[in-house]
Design an enzyme around this catalytic site. Structure first.
Site, PDB file in Angstrom:
ATOM      1  N   ARG A   1     -73.997  21.736  20.020  1.00  0.00           N
ATOM      2  CA  ARG A   1     -74.045  21.961  18.570  1.00  0.00           C
ATOM      3  C   ARG A   1     -72.865  22.838  18.151  1.00  0.00           C
ATOM      4  O   ARG A   1     -72.280  22.653  17.097  1.00  0.00           O
ATOM      5  CB  ARG A   1     -75.378  22.605  18.145  1.00  0.00           C
ATOM      6  CG  ARG A   1     -75.375  23.020  16.673  1.00  0.00           C
ATOM      7  CD  ARG A   1     -76.724  23.345  16.048  1.00  0.00           C
ATOM      8  NE  ARG A   1     -77.727  23.832  16.957  1.00  0.00           N
ATOM      9  CZ  ARG A   1     -77.732  25.058  17.513  1.00  0.00           C
ATOM     10  NH1 ARG A   1     -76.768  25.925  17.240  1.00  0.00           N
ATOM     11  NH2 ARG A   1     -78.687  25.398  18.348  1.00  0.00           N
TER      12      ARG A   1
ATOM     13  N   TYR B   1     -69.795  13.284  -8.146  1.00  0.00           N
ATOM     14  CA  TYR B   1     -70.681  12.396  -7.397  1.00  0.00           C
ATOM     15  C   TYR B   1     -72.141  12.833  -7.631  1.00  0.00           C
ATOM     16  O   TYR B   1     -72.457  14.027  -7.542  1.00  0.00           O
ATOM     17  CB  TYR B   1     -70.298  12.512  -5.922  1.00  0.00           C
ATOM     18  CG  TYR B   1     -71.183  11.752  -4.983  1.00  0.00           C
ATOM     19  CD1 TYR B   1     -71.123  10.367  -4.908  1.00  0.00           C
ATOM     20  CD2 TYR B   1     -72.086  12.426  -4.158  1.00  0.00           C
ATOM     21  CE1 TYR B   1     -71.942   9.678  -4.040  1.00  0.00           C
ATOM     22  CE2 TYR B   1     -72.905  11.734  -3.281  1.00  0.00           C
ATOM     23  CZ  TYR B   1     -72.831  10.363  -3.234  1.00  0.00           C
ATOM     24  OH  TYR B   1     -73.636   9.680  -2.368  1.00  0.00           O
TER      25      TYR B   1
ATOM     26  N   ASP C   1     -63.066  18.429  -3.908  1.00  0.00           N
ATOM     27  CA  ASP C   1     -63.574  17.241  -3.214  1.00  0.00           C
ATOM     28  C   ASP C   1     -62.470  16.188  -3.313  1.00  0.00           C
ATOM     29  O   ASP C   1     -62.198  15.666  -4.394  1.00  0.00           O
ATOM     30  CB  ASP C   1     -64.869  16.782  -3.893  1.00  0.00           C
ATOM     31  CG  ASP C   1     -65.499  15.568  -3.213  1.00  0.00           C
ATOM     32  OD1 ASP C   1     -64.762  14.789  -2.583  1.00  0.00           O
ATOM     33  OD2 ASP C   1     -66.732  15.395  -3.336  1.00  0.00           O
TER      34      ASP C   1
ATOM     35  N   LYS D   1     -66.205   7.556   3.305  1.00  0.00           N
ATOM     36  CA  LYS D   1     -65.441   6.722   2.380  1.00  0.00           C
ATOM     37  C   LYS D   1     -64.088   6.346   2.991  1.00  0.00           C
ATOM     38  O   LYS D   1     -64.053   5.669   3.988  1.00  0.00           O
ATOM     39  CB  LYS D   1     -65.322   7.440   1.033  1.00  0.00           C
ATOM     40  CG  LYS D   1     -66.644   8.106   0.573  1.00  0.00           C
ATOM     41  CD  LYS D   1     -67.759   7.113   0.286  1.00  0.00           C
ATOM     42  CE  LYS D   1     -69.125   7.764   0.118  1.00  0.00           C
ATOM     43  NZ  LYS D   1     -69.217   8.858  -0.841  1.00  0.00           N
TER      44      LYS D   1
HETATM   45  C1  LIG Z   1     -70.071   9.930  -1.100  1.00  0.00           C
HETATM   46  C2  LIG Z   1     -69.514  11.140  -1.705  1.00  0.00           C
HETATM   47  C3  LIG Z   1     -70.010  12.408  -1.374  1.00  0.00           C
HETATM   48  C4  LIG Z   1     -71.179  12.602  -0.433  1.00  0.00           C
HETATM   49  O1  LIG Z   1     -70.861  12.236   0.872  1.00  0.00           O
HETATM   50  P1  LIG Z   1     -71.929  11.645   1.927  1.00  0.00           P
HETATM   51  O2  LIG Z   1     -71.072  11.348   3.109  1.00  0.00           O
HETATM   52  O3  LIG Z   1     -72.556  10.447   1.301  1.00  0.00           O
HETATM   53  O4  LIG Z   1     -72.920  12.728   2.177  1.00  0.00           O
HETATM   54  C5  LIG Z   1     -69.410  13.505  -1.956  1.00  0.00           C
HETATM   55  N1  LIG Z   1     -68.380  13.374  -2.820  1.00  0.00           N
HETATM   56  C6  LIG Z   1     -67.886  12.171  -3.163  1.00  0.00           C
HETATM   57  C7  LIG Z   1     -66.757  12.085  -4.126  1.00  0.00           C
HETATM   58  C8  LIG Z   1     -68.437  11.017  -2.622  1.00  0.00           C
HETATM   59  O5  LIG Z   1     -67.968   9.826  -2.988  1.00  0.00           O
END
Ligand SMILES: *Cc1c(COP(=O)(O)O)cnc(C)c1O
Length: 386
Positions: free
Chosen positions: A54, A106, A178, A203
């Site tokens: 971990r 998001y 982000d 993504k």
């Molecule tokens: C999908 C997404 C998230 C969350 O990520 P997960 O891997 O689904 O937990 C956060 N920010 C953006 C812009 C996203 O597209």
């Protein structure tokens, strides 16, 4: 820690950063270290922090160094999902602390603050961070974080990262960006003053719709140490197999992103000329309200397009049911093109009034333009809207 001395270009770092041939066999690929523990020579005597998986795993170490290099960061931390990475940041706050959040983040990011951390006393104000006066007036003496997404989701608003970092630092807060939509290929927020970059690796970084993951990147040693402590203490770490898949993915990130950008630009221009389209939102179009900022802050405009089709819910539903190459699905950033309806799907957790205020109307459709042959994608959309 990544190698800050590496001056290799982006495409070379995609393939090599953080990865050395395996020390036992010289295998070129970093092995998937499926182990939960490591054998100690004498109690407390172990190699380089490897005592329990971990805390540390060599496949994860390679991924974290690779991602840090791609964002130009000194430190990289990876997580089981993007939201686990976000939670790690929010765990640094205490009751009474305040967060300013860009207004069309998001849906899951909003939900994490609004439905989980709010119960622990974290306060939050949503603001349109393209409007600097509004951003400034959202600040409170207790503001610890400005959290932004640029380009945003699904309105693809482009927020001035350098201006927001000045605003945050002037208020004694930190800026978290982000960077999921842009990927490190198109934009590096740390170089513009952000303190932490977040990625949903699910993504563009993953890029093949086969893994869920997240990452935090920072060059602030003290922040990195606190985040690393929380990563281990809370424990939302990715599996070695997921780390391996992501290492494989980043090897082609630059090539994929280049094609995503080319295809999206062509699709956006084509949609702009379509009689059934009311509005195309793409940072690469001159019509985009922050096109000039996008040009100066990003190296390209990405693969995401939002489009308002004429005829509202019925017309958009019909389009989503008729597409063949565009798969009707949530998520984004994979090699395959996806299409979705934010009001019904990804942004359903945003209250309807707030959705309407953001411009997420019932005719809004979001495209994640993949890397197929763009002629087939355009033909598909043309047929679906005929
Ligand atoms: C999908 C997404 C998230 C969350 O990520 P997960 O891997 O689904 O937990 C956060 N920010 C953006 C812009 C996203 O597209």
């Amino acid at each position: 820690m990544s190698d800050p001395a590496s001056h290799d270009h982006f495409g070379t770092r995609c393939i090599h950063a953080g990865q050395e041939p395996d020390p036992t066999t010289r295998a070129i690929m970093t092995p998937v270290y499926m182990t939960s523990t490591y054998v100690q020579k004498s109690p407390g005597v172990f190699i380089d922090g490897y005592d329990y998986a971990r805390s540390k795993n060599p496949t994860r170490t390679a991924l974290e160094a690779n991602l840090a290099s791609l964002e130009g960061a000194r430190h990289g931390l990876s997580f089981a999902s993007g939201l686990a990475a976000m939670a790690c940041v929010l765990h640094q706050l205490k009751s009474g602390d305040h967060v300013v959040l860009s207004d069309d983040v998001y849906g899951g990011s909003f939900r994490l603050i609004d439905k989980v951390f709010r119960h622990q006393g974290i306060e939050c104000t949503r603001a349109d961070l393209t409007d600097h006066a509004q951003a400034r007036s959202a600040l409170r003496p207790t503001t610890r974080l400005i959290w932004l997404e640029t380009p945003s989701n699904p309105m693809l608003k482009v927020i001035d990262i350098a201006a927001m970092s000045r605003l945050a630092h002037g208020a004694g807060a930190i800026l978290v960006a982000d960077n999921t939509f842009a990927s490190p290929y198109l934009q590096n927020p740390l170089a513009l003053g952000a303190d932490i970059v977040l990625h949903s690796c699910t993504k563009y970084i993953g890029g093949h719709s086969d893994v869920v993951g997240g990452a935090l990147l920072t060059s602030n040693d003290e922040l990195a140490e606190r985040l690393r402590f929380t990563q281990n203490a809370v424990g939302a770490v990715p599996s070695p197999m997921d780390c391996f898949l992501l290492l494989r993915s980043t090897k082609t990130l630059h090539v994929r992103m280049q094609r995503h950008c080319e295809n999206a630009m062509e699709v956006a221009r084509w949609l702009s000329a379509h009689p059934r389209v009311k509005r195309v939102i793409y940072p690469g179009l001159e019509s985009h309200p922050q096109h000039a900022l996008a040009k100066s802050q990003m190296r390209g405009f990405g693969g995401m397009i939002s489009v308002v089709v004429d005829g509202g819910l019925d017309a958009s539903r019909r389009m989503l049911e008729r597409v063949k190459h565009f798969a009707l699905a949530e998520s984004l950033g994979g090699v395959e093109s996806l299409i979705e309806h934010p009001a019904i799907m990804t942004h359903a957790s945003i209250p309807p009034e707030a959705r309407a205020a953001l411009g997420i109307d019932d005719g809004l459709v979001r495209l994640s333009v993949g890397i197929e042959d763009v002629r087939d994608l355009i033909k598909d959309l043309g047929h679906a809207m005929s």
